[in-house]
Scaffold this active site. Structure first.
Site, mmCIF file in Angstrom:
data_model
loop_
_atom_site.group_PDB
_atom_site.id
_atom_site.type_symbol
_atom_site.label_atom_id
_atom_site.label_comp_id
_atom_site.label_asym_id
_atom_site.label_seq_id
_atom_site.Cartn_x
_atom_site.Cartn_y
_atom_site.Cartn_z
ATOM 1 N N SER A 250 0.597 -1.278 0.105
ATOM 2 C CA SER A 250 -0.415 0.010 0.202
ATOM 3 C C SER A 250 1.317 1.140 0.131
ATOM 4 C CB SER A 250 -1.227 -0.193 1.497
ATOM 5 O OG SER A 250 -0.123 0.120 2.895
ATOM 6 N N LYS A 251 0.114 2.364 -0.523
ATOM 7 C CA LYS A 251 0.958 3.661 -0.610
ATOM 8 C C LYS A 251 1.656 3.791 0.552
ATOM 9 C CE LYS A 251 -1.671 5.898 -3.820
ATOM 10 N NZ LYS A 251 -2.822 6.989 -3.785
ATOM 11 N N ARG A 252 0.797 3.887 1.650
ATOM 12 C CA ARG A 252 1.389 4.552 3.494
ATOM 13 C C ARG A 252 2.423 3.403 3.607
ATOM 14 N NH1 ARG A 252 -1.060 2.840 7.693
ATOM 15 N NH2 ARG A 252 -1.391 0.642 7.271
#
Ligand code: GLU
Length: 481
Positions: A250-252
């Site tokens: 995920s981008k996080r």
């Protein structure tokens, strides 16, 4: 004749997951001499944007994953944007409605929610179990005449749907648990399931290689293809890309856009090689493969089933490998965007000094900064050698200055001879004197080899910098470290 496709939704920057799916399709297709199609699944009008479409093209082309048919290159099966194919979906829908394989559903969102919760409480699968499947034509028409909004549902057959996945082997689902699903929204928009299946049929796609997150959609897609009287493609679901903690990428936790990696100076060769190794292995120890070598070595059956980790350390290692292997001219060309103002002749001499250490192209400005600056900024205390005073260091650097002034050509050998001779005369430790010189000419204690560096910097720059260092030491003379 094998035909495959990559079918991204242009609703965000091109994700590395799309790039990897495209790569696996590309390898499979090129290996078998097939045709690779780009199809844009841009039915979500609100979220689809032209700039994201362009980003998909740019990112995949940057990786050299070219397609044979697509919105931008044409082909016999176009248009290749789903937003331009509504009539085709409409015709397929008509066919399903006429055969009573699909029906209008007038249930309101509240009714659906209530039903869903009731089933969840009873621990039943949350499938649709409303009253609309059994409405007669007359009842349907009456509800429409009242202006009730409706979606259209596909009648999912109550049977086991099994398929042979190219990667996962035999997979099966119980159609009864899936239930009738929506294929057209009340606003008339086609749902992904219908457009995806219709396009794969119309575009004569033979093999669908896509992310594992679609496995549970495949029984729906097989049932739709059957209802439309078509032979479905063969499916293969590739494992998800995971963060190092094994959560879904995920981008996080990791940047996910191909363009980010491009901007940071990962080479497309390294990126492609790296993406191939997320989920696939050659079955040998070998890890470094060019795109052509991947085409030769790849087999879809060798893709593993387990999720594969996005290991940035491995990407850095691969990238360093590819950077070291680049011919000087080529590396210079690729570094140009990162060092746009550097004089090309000077840069050609600087690059070999950092090539070994470079892991990403965007590190080049910091690594080479001292080659280009007029005035170095550093803590003058670094000039003072261990066990020596500022005054002693100043005196030693003055000697260095005199010695260097006598050297005509700043060649590696003449520098080495001149300075090693001086070390003996001064009775200093080699490392101590050379560190003082290194700091004076580069402003840093960790640099490429000293004589090579001085040779590239040239006599004038070196002498000016040593004079500056002497001034700094004079200012702090007397201090001890
Ligand atoms: N638009 C879908 C996605 O990006 C395509 C899925 C498929 O390849 O069938 O997930």
């Amino acid at each position: 004749m094998i035909r495959t496709r990559i079918a991204p939704a242009p609703t965000g920057p091109c994700h590395v997951g799309i790039a990897r799916t495209a790569l696996f399709n590309y390898l499979f297709t090129r290996k078998h001499g097939g045709t690779f199609v780009m199809r844009l699944e841009d039915t979500d009008v609100a979220r689809s944007r032209k700039e994201f479409e362009q980003d998909v093209y740019d990112s995949l082309r940057w990786l050299c994953l070219d397609w044979d048919e697509g919105p931008d290159v044409g082909g016999d099966f176009g248009p290749y944007r789903q937003s331009e194919r509504k009539q085709i979906y409409q015709a397929a829908l008509q066919k399903l409605l006429e055969a009573n394989l699909a029906y209008p559903c007038f249930c309101t969102p509240e009714e659906l929610e209530e039903e869903r919760n009731r089933r969840l409480k009873l621990k039943l699968p949350p499938r649709y179990k409303g009253k609309c499947p059994t409405l007669s034509r007359a009842e349907q028409e009456a509800a429409k005449a009242q202006g009730k909004p409706y979606s259209i549902r596909f009648r999912m057959p109550d049977k086991t749907i099994a398929f042979e996945d190219m990667i996962r082997g035999k997979v099966q689902f119980d159609g009864a648990e899936i239930g009738d699903f929506v294929i057209v929204k009340p606003d008339g928009d086609f749902i992904f399931h219908l457009s995806n299946v219709v396009d794969d049929i119309e575009m004569k796609i033979t093999h669908v290689i896509r992310g594992e997150d679609h496995v549970s959609n495949t029984p729906r897609h097989l049932a739709l293809a059957e209802a439309l009287g078509a032979t479905p493609p063969t499916y293969g679901h590739i494992p998800l890309i995971l963060n190092p903690d094994r959560s879904k990428m995920s981008k996080r936790k990791n940047p996910t856009s191909v363009s980010d990696y491009r901007q940071w100076g990962y080479l497309p060769e390294a990126m492609v090689n790296f993406l191939a190794l997320i989920g696939w292995s050659s079955g040998t120890e070998r890890e470094v493969f060019s795109l052509d070598e991947l085409v030769a070595a790849f087999s879809i059956e060798a893709v593993g089933r387990a999720g594969a980790i996005f290991d940035i350390e491995k990407l850095n290692w691969l990238n360093g490998n590819y950077i070291r292997a680049l011919p000087l001219e080529e590396l210079q060309k690729r570094l140009r965007p990162y060092l746009p103002d550097a004089d090309p002749d000077y840069l050609r001499r600087v690059i070999p000094l950092i090539q070994e250490r470079l892991k990403r192209l965007d590190e080049a400005p910091a690594l080479t900064e001292f080659f280009f600056r007029d005035e170095l900024e550093y803590d003058p205390a670094l000039l003072i050698a261990k066990k020596h005073t500022a005054e002693e260091s100043r005196a030693a650097l003055s000697q260095v200055l005199d010695r260097l002034s006598t050297i005509e050509e700043f060649g590696i050998e003449s520098l080495e001879n001149g300075l090693r001779g001086l070390v003996e005369e001064l009775g200093w430790k080699t490392g101590h004197l050379f560190m003082a010189i290194r700091v004076a000419v580069t402003g840093s204690t960790a640099t490429p080899p000293l004589f090579e560096t001085m040779s590239v910097l040239g006599k004038e720059r070196c002498l000016t910098r040593i004079r500056r260092a002497i001034e700094k030491l004079s200012a702090m003379s007397g201090e001890r470290t």
